[in-house]
Design a protein around this motif. Structure first.
Motif, PDB file in Angstrom:
ATOM      1  N   VAL A  10       0.835  -1.195   0.000  1.00 30.71           N
ATOM      2  CA  VAL A  10       0.000   0.000   0.000  1.00 30.71           C
ATOM      3  C   VAL A  10       0.876   1.255   0.000  1.00 30.71           C
ATOM      4  O   VAL A  10       0.631   2.199  -0.747  1.00 30.71           O
ATOM      5  N   ILE A  11       1.896   1.257   0.818  1.00 27.03           N
ATOM      6  CA  ILE A  11       2.802   2.401   0.892  1.00 27.03           C
ATOM      7  C   ILE A  11       3.525   2.599  -0.436  1.00 27.03           C
ATOM      8  O   ILE A  11       3.632   3.730  -0.931  1.00 27.03           O
ATOM      9  N   VAL A  12       3.992   1.522  -1.033  1.00 21.22           N
ATOM     10  CA  VAL A  12       4.691   1.609  -2.318  1.00 21.22           C
ATOM     11  C   VAL A  12       3.746   2.131  -3.397  1.00 21.22           C
ATOM     12  O   VAL A  12       4.118   3.006  -4.201  1.00 21.22           O
ATOM     13  N   ILE A  13       2.516   1.653  -3.421  1.00 25.12           N
ATOM     14  CA  ILE A  13       1.538   2.107  -4.414  1.00 25.12           C
ATOM     15  C   ILE A  13       1.223   3.588  -4.221  1.00 25.12           C
ATOM     16  O   ILE A  13       1.180   4.360  -5.178  1.00 25.12           O
ATOM     17  N   LEU A  14       1.028   4.016  -2.972  1.00 23.14           N
ATOM     18  CA  LEU A  14       0.752   5.427  -2.705  1.00 23.14           C
ATOM     19  C   LEU A  14       1.921   6.317  -3.110  1.00 23.14           C
ATOM     20  O   LEU A  14       1.726   7.385  -3.689  1.00 23.14           O
ATOM     21  N   MET A  15       3.130   5.881  -2.826  1.00 26.46           N
ATOM     22  CA  MET A  15       4.304   6.661  -3.211  1.00 26.46           C
ATOM     23  C   MET A  15       4.423   6.755  -4.733  1.00 26.46           C
ATOM     24  O   MET A  15       4.760   7.812  -5.275  1.00 26.46           O
ATOM     25  N   ALA A  16       4.145   5.656  -5.427  1.00 26.55           N
ATOM     26  CA  ALA A  16       4.196   5.664  -6.889  1.00 26.55           C
ATOM     27  C   ALA A  16       3.143   6.612  -7.464  1.00 26.55           C
ATOM     28  O   ALA A  16       3.420   7.368  -8.400  1.00 26.55           O
ATOM     29  N   LEU A  17       1.952   6.603  -6.903  1.00 29.43           N
ATOM     30  CA  LEU A  17       0.905   7.512  -7.366  1.00 29.43           C
ATOM     31  C   LEU A  17       1.277   8.967  -7.120  1.00 29.43           C
ATOM     32  O   LEU A  17       1.037   9.836  -7.967  1.00 29.43           O
ATOM     33  N   MET A  18       1.864   9.245  -5.979  1.00 26.00           N
ATOM     34  CA  MET A  18       2.295  10.611  -5.672  1.00 26.00           C
ATOM     35  C   MET A  18       3.369  11.072  -6.657  1.00 26.00           C
ATOM     36  O   MET A  18       3.358  12.216  -7.105  1.00 26.00           O
ATOM     37  N   LEU A  19       4.261  10.181  -7.020  1.00 24.58           N
ATOM     38  CA  LEU A  19       5.311  10.501  -7.985  1.00 24.58           C
ATOM     39  C   LEU A  19       4.714  10.804  -9.358  1.00 24.58           C
ATOM     40  O   LEU A  19       5.099  11.774 -10.015  1.00 24.58           O
TER      41      LEU A  19
END
Length: 55
Positions: free
Chosen positions: A4-13
């Motif tokens: 979840v954290i990795v997906i959220l960080m990717a979306l923010m990027l």
């Protein structure tokens, strides 16, 4: 939880980088605007003198 954290960080990027795609270079004068460069005109980013800040 890590996924979840990795997906959220990717979306923010993606959001952060996609918003700057239409930006163009050019310094601002004391009125807060500038003339478009020939390259910016060719790319369709602007047509002449324009403002970036409220006057």
């Amino acid at each position: 939880m890590k996924k979840v954290i990795v997906i959220l960080m990717a979306l923010m990027l993606v959001v952060a980088t996609s918003s700057s795609v239409s930006a163009h270079s050019g310094r601002l004068d004391k009125q807060g605007g500038h003339k478009c460069s020939a390259k910016s005109k060719q790319k369709g980013l602007c047509t002449g003198y324009h403002y970036h800040k409220k006057r």
